[in-house]
Design an enzyme around this catalytic site. Sequence first.
Site, PDB file in Angstrom:
ATOM      1  N   MET A 173       0.854  -1.199   0.000  1.00  0.00           N
ATOM      2  CA  MET A 173       0.000   0.000   0.000  1.00  0.00           C
ATOM      3  C   MET A 173       0.884   1.242   0.000  1.00  0.00           C
ATOM      4  O   MET A 173       0.433   2.344   0.301  1.00  0.00           O
ATOM      5  CB  MET A 173      -0.925  -0.010   1.212  1.00  0.00           C
ATOM      6  CG  MET A 173      -1.898  -1.192   1.171  1.00  0.00           C
ATOM      7  SD  MET A 173      -3.434  -0.917   2.036  1.00  0.00           S
ATOM      8  CE  MET A 173      -2.854  -0.682   3.691  1.00  0.00           C
ATOM      9  N   HIS A 177       9.010   1.154   3.297  1.00  0.00           N
ATOM     10  CA  HIS A 177      10.062   1.187   4.313  1.00  0.00           C
ATOM     11  C   HIS A 177      10.995  -0.002   4.054  1.00  0.00           C
ATOM     12  O   HIS A 177      10.712  -0.830   3.166  1.00  0.00           O
ATOM     13  CB  HIS A 177       9.452   1.170   5.720  1.00  0.00           C
ATOM     14  CG  HIS A 177       8.482   0.043   5.946  1.00  0.00           C
ATOM     15  ND1 HIS A 177       8.857  -1.286   5.923  1.00  0.00           N
ATOM     16  CD2 HIS A 177       7.143   0.042   6.183  1.00  0.00           C
ATOM     17  CE1 HIS A 177       7.812  -2.050   6.157  1.00  0.00           C
ATOM     18  NE2 HIS A 177       6.752  -1.273   6.301  1.00  0.00           N
ATOM     19  N   GLY A 179      11.306  -2.771   5.289  1.00  0.00           N
ATOM     20  CA  GLY A 179      10.633  -4.085   5.283  1.00  0.00           C
ATOM     21  C   GLY A 179      10.124  -4.396   3.879  1.00  0.00           C
ATOM     22  O   GLY A 179      10.383  -5.480   3.332  1.00  0.00           O
ATOM     23  N   HIS A 180       9.405  -3.439   3.278  1.00  0.00           N
ATOM     24  CA  HIS A 180       8.941  -3.636   1.890  1.00  0.00           C
ATOM     25  C   HIS A 180      10.133  -3.874   0.964  1.00  0.00           C
ATOM     26  O   HIS A 180      10.098  -4.726   0.090  1.00  0.00           O
ATOM     27  CB  HIS A 180       8.246  -2.369   1.367  1.00  0.00           C
ATOM     28  CG  HIS A 180       6.967  -2.012   2.058  1.00  0.00           C
ATOM     29  ND1 HIS A 180       6.802  -0.853   2.759  1.00  0.00           N
ATOM     30  CD2 HIS A 180       5.779  -2.665   2.114  1.00  0.00           C
ATOM     31  CE1 HIS A 180       5.578  -0.779   3.227  1.00  0.00           C
ATOM     32  NE2 HIS A 180       4.930  -1.866   2.859  1.00  0.00           N
ATOM     33  N   GLY A 290       5.203  -9.980   4.078  1.00  0.00           N
ATOM     34  CA  GLY A 290       6.012  -9.917   5.298  1.00  0.00           C
ATOM     35  C   GLY A 290       5.340 -10.678   6.432  1.00  0.00           C
ATOM     36  O   GLY A 290       4.109 -10.716   6.524  1.00  0.00           O
TER      37      GLY A 290
END
Length: 423
Positions: A173, A177, A179-180, A290
Amino acid sequence: MIICYLGLGSNLGDRQQNIRLALQHIGSLKNTKLVRISGIYETDPCNCPPGSPRFLNLTAKIKTNLSPLSLLNELKVLESDLGRKDERKNSSRPIDLDILFYGNKKINSPRLKIPHPRLKERSFVLKPLKEIAPSLIKSLAKEAKVISHIEAMRKYAAKVKSSGKTIGFVPTMGYLHPGHLSLVRQAKKDCDICLVSIFVNPIQFGPQEDYKKYPRDLEVDSILAKSAGGDCVFYPQAKDMYGLGYSTYVNVEKKTDYLCGASRPGHFRGVTTVVAKLFNIIQPDIAYFGQKDFQQALVIKKMVKDLNMPLKIKVMPIVRDSDGLALSSRNVYLSAQERSDALVLSRSLQKAKEIIFGGERKAGKIIAAMRNEISRKKSARIDYTAIADVETLEPLEYVKQKALIALAVYFGKTRLIDNIIVG
Ligand code: PAF
């Protein structure tokens, strides 16, 4: 005079004061004028040794007659005057000064590379830079391939596949960050082409939730996605994804009865519907999710299995800030106090793990210890804390085998989730 952009960072001592002093010095360099500064952004240290303190970052626009090398020399002197002792790359430092841009100049010498070579990987540079140089960010973003139309995306993906190449797909979305970006890197490692979708999906938000204010920044996202290995960003519009009279939904039963499914009615129906649509448009070989959204990944795996969708789902580990906070686009909502309180999430999960390793098996007791720890934080309001079966997500009474410990907690108005697997 040449217009230059500088990046300033500090993670030792009085960080605000270090930045203030550095700006004062920069403004008083000969033949140099400080024109504009951005707001300050706090971020995790990047590639620094574990335990390094967090950074304050900002960017500054200057005008100067100094040559690039003279400017670099002046900045090095300033770094050392302000107390930087450790010259090693990525060490903690009272002040770190980088030349990001020097006019339109491109320099690639051993001492100096301009534009700054890691600029496009770093949201803590891109975001403040956007404040003071929006047109620069716009032109960097133009280097990334972005497709907005569904048919154009379908054609692009079909062409990739018909040339025998594989597609790794990272649905997001946005407000990317690290993580993405870890998913993007993995997708590019596993597959020939990596596609990233950015779509704030209205139908997975409840009426009282944060759909409208969910953070969005397509320009910065497309620069970050490209620099992590994304070949193309798919950025569909809500009116095209859910046209007039839209009425088809995908609903995975049972696994959605628990945890976030129980506290956010309709949420997973929105997630599985949009993910099924994205899979249909892109037809990826592997899609990446994730583990922070453990339940989401499980529900999507089930959808893929039940509906015979021809792709593999890969779930990647949670990426955390160095102090343990799991990365989430929603972390930007947190005040400094709320962010500090939110560290209790990972701490209480660790505590639960220790209690289990210490021999406690009763889920009720473990949960009580976690809730006790969380409730001590002023801004925290628990949504749920659960110990559940890793497949069915049904609550466990005893931790005898592999188990999911998951929680959702509000800090102020921001709802955060986190989890670990034990056993
Ligand atoms: O995890 C997310 O960001 C979203 O739920 C997803 C999978 C992109 C669907 O909108």
